[in-house]
Scaffold this active site. Structure first.
Site, PDB file in Angstrom:
ATOM      1  N   LYS A   1      26.545  10.980 -12.909  1.00 23.21           N
ATOM      2  CA  LYS A   1      27.270  11.777 -11.920  1.00 23.21           C
ATOM      3  C   LYS A   1      26.259  12.655 -11.177  1.00 23.21           C
ATOM      4  O   LYS A   1      25.301  13.148 -11.793  1.00 23.21           O
ATOM      5  CB  LYS A   1      28.311  12.636 -12.658  1.00 23.21           C
TER       6      LYS A   1
ATOM      7  N   SER B   1      37.859  16.058 -15.960  1.00 25.56           N
ATOM      8  CA  SER B   1      37.123  15.224 -14.999  1.00 25.56           C
ATOM      9  C   SER B   1      36.463  13.976 -15.563  1.00 25.56           C
ATOM     10  O   SER B   1      35.958  13.170 -14.793  1.00 25.56           O
ATOM     11  CB  SER B   1      36.061  16.052 -14.297  1.00 25.56           C
TER      12      SER B   1
ATOM     13  N   SER C   1      37.038  14.799 -11.398  1.00 26.76           N
ATOM     14  CA  SER C   1      36.046  14.787 -10.340  1.00 26.76           C
ATOM     15  C   SER C   1      34.965  13.724 -10.501  1.00 26.76           C
ATOM     16  O   SER C   1      34.249  13.441  -9.557  1.00 26.76           O
ATOM     17  CB  SER C   1      35.368  16.156 -10.259  1.00 26.76           C
TER      18      SER C   1
HETATM   19  N1  GLN Z   1      40.490  18.844 -11.691  1.00 25.64           N
HETATM   20  C1  GLN Z   1      40.021  20.029 -12.338  1.00 25.64           C
HETATM   21  C2  GLN Z   1      39.455  20.980 -11.315  1.00 25.64           C
HETATM   22  O1  GLN Z   1      39.511  20.676 -10.149  1.00 25.64           O
HETATM   23  C3  GLN Z   1      38.987  19.685 -13.371  1.00 25.64           C
HETATM   24  C4  GLN Z   1      37.690  19.336 -12.797  1.00 25.64           C
HETATM   25  C5  GLN Z   1      36.666  19.047 -13.828  1.00 25.64           C
HETATM   26  O2  GLN Z   1      36.958  18.770 -14.982  1.00 25.64           O
HETATM   27  N2  GLN Z   1      35.427  19.172 -13.405  1.00 25.64           N
HETATM   28  O3  GLN Z   1      38.991  22.042 -11.634  1.00 25.64           O
END
Ligand code: GLN
Length: 482
Positions: free
Chosen positions: A73, A172, A148
């Site tokens: 990532k 994410s 994400s």
């Molecule tokens: N969707 C969640 C957020 O927007 C989690 C994102 C993540 O785990 N990095 O904060």
């Protein structure tokens, strides 16, 4: 398109059927063919990957990841290789050092082929918040891959790499794994070093693998785990051989089902698929017990105070002076203002504003402190639950993948994607998502949570389920309009 597991690639290298450079070339070809439609990668390092793979040719195949191509990532720093966190503010940032996980994988002989797309600074659930491009779900190119870490999930789903790393702050890794029909594991907070992970919410962030099988997840977890003096929150726990003992089954294992789980917004197809998964474990001799997590209903609200608060502080460093982008301006204040206005996307700004507000004097007690108190209650719920059970099974995400654009105008709806994953981050415990079927032709996942540092039991239950579930995930055909 043919897909390969980590284990298969290493076995073929061991048998001398292929060389690391041949695997790298094959994987790069696969990315060239498929990624125009999927958009999983922000950069592919063809030259670096081939050179590195060539240097392994002819060496003895040692370890479980030797010669295996993989992706990271793009919030995981790689020395000499652009690392953007999918943000304009870091568009041209080339880190001077690599994250500990990247170093560990390099010394295990894995071959980095590229950096994957994500929501900017890992804020989002669809990868649509990337400043550079959307990523499409390989099972339906009109749909999001989740987020994400959507690029990593899609790359593994489409067979472009056998494994990839992502980060999980509120879901994410697990949510995109569910949307893309692959395995995604969030380790216990502290299990894997965060050194070199671009910080979002430091008390929640954790790096973990995307793989096609639970066994591969165990192999990658073993390679990236362990105490790191560079990360004061990494914990000095022995690194187990997670792949050993996967086959011991689930007879007598106590699987918790959450009686007071929030069902509003839960797709009936997902509910049914998860119930079937629990029945499979039960059929294999697991004992199903009821547990209660009464405070989990406040998890999303709690998270959206704590995570933005930490983000507002972590992102203060992008001021145009020390890192990345700097806007032209006549005065210092104007320079700060322009750099940050131009450099950050909408969602990131929203988080900074929420976080700054929650921490500001006069509101701190009402918001941030209360959220911390609620976090403790959520953790205590898990402590109590794990007195009665060994793992907890629940949905990963409330729905299958949604359409691109569908939730973009409704941040609250987007936030609810993580209602089942956020509690584990707040409690610091490990969780895995394993594909448990197709709903309306789209993959969905069952989530298995365990006690802190008990990834072994989580993996064992997940592996047993995967062996017994009675279907193989179909390889995506990459059809659609894109
Ligand atoms: N969707 C969640 C957020 O927007 C989690 C994102 C993540 O785990 N990095 O904060």
């Amino acid at each position: 398109m043919s897909v390969h597991t980590v284990k298969e690639i290493v076995a073929s290298l061991r048998r001398g059927e292929a060389k690391p450079s041949e695997w790298a070339a094959r994987i790069l070809e696969c990315i060239r063919r498929a990624d125009g439609r999927v958009g999983a990668f922000l950069h592919v390092d063809e030259e670096g990957a081939l050179a590195r793979a060539k240097s392994l040719d002819g060496q003895p195949v040692e370890g479980t990841l030797f010669g295996v191509p993989y992706a990271l990532k793009d919030n995981i720093c790689t020395a000499g290789l652009r690392t953007t966190a999918a943000s304009r503010i870091l568009e041209n940032y080339v880190p001077p050092y690599s994250a500990t996980v990247a170093d560990k994988l390099a010394s295990a002989g894995a071959v980095l082929v590229g950096k994957t797309n994500m929501d900017e600074f890992a804020m989002g659930s669809s990868t649509e918040n990337s400043a550079f491009q959307p990523t499409r779900n390989p099972y339906d190119l009109e749909r999001v891959p989740g987020g994400s870490s959507g690029g990593s999930a899609a790359a593994v789903a489409a067979g472009m790499v056998p494994f990839a790393l992502g980060s999980d702050t509120g879901g994410s890794i697990r949510q995109p794994a569910a949307f893309c029909g692959v395995v995604g594991l969030k380790p216990t907070y502290g299990r894997v070093s965060r050194y070199g992970l671009i910080a979002f919410a430091s008390s929640l962030d954790q790096i973990g693998p995307f793989t096609r099988t639970v066994e591969d997840a165990a192999l990658v977890l073993e390679a990236i785990s362990g105490f790191d003096p560079h990360d004061s929150t990494s914990v000095d726990e022995p690194v187990e051989r997670f792949a050993d003992g996967l086959d011991t089954g689930v007879r007598g294992l106590r699987v918790g089902v959450v009686t007071d789980i929030q069902e509003e917004g839960l797709h009936p197809g997902v509910k049914q698929a998860v119930e079937q998964a629990i029945a499979v474990l039960q059929g294999a001799g697991a004992e199903v017990v009821e547990v209660s997590l009464p405070h989990s209903r406040y998890a999303v609200a709690t998270y959206y105070l704590i995570a933005p608060a930490e983000a507002s502080s972590n992102l203060a460093r992008y001021d145009g002076v020390r890192y990345g982008r700097r806007a032209d301006a006549d005065t210092l204040l104007e320079m700060y203002e322009r750099t940050r206005s131009e450099g950050f996307g909408m969602e990131v700004k929203r988080r900074i504003i929420i976080g700054t507000y929650a921490l500001s004097s006069g509101y701190y007690d009402a918001y941030y402190r209360r959220a911390q108190q609620m976090r403790t209650l959520i953790r205590q719920d898990f402590d109590r639950a794990f007195e009665r059970c060994d793992v907890i099974a629940l949905p990963t995400a409330p729905t299958p993948a949604f359409k691109l654009g569908e939730q973009l105008d409704d941040p609250l709806q987007m936030y609810l994607n993580d209602m089942y994953t956020i509690p584990a981050n707040l409690a610091g415990i490990p969780g895995i998502s394993v594909p448990c079927g197709l709903v309306e032709g789209l993959p969905v996942g069952v989530q298995i949570l365990g006690r802190a540092f008990d990834e072994q039991t989580v993996l064992r239950a997940a592996h047993a389920y995967e062996q017994l579930r009675g279907f193989e995930m179909p390889v995506p055909a990459l059809e659609g309009s894109a």
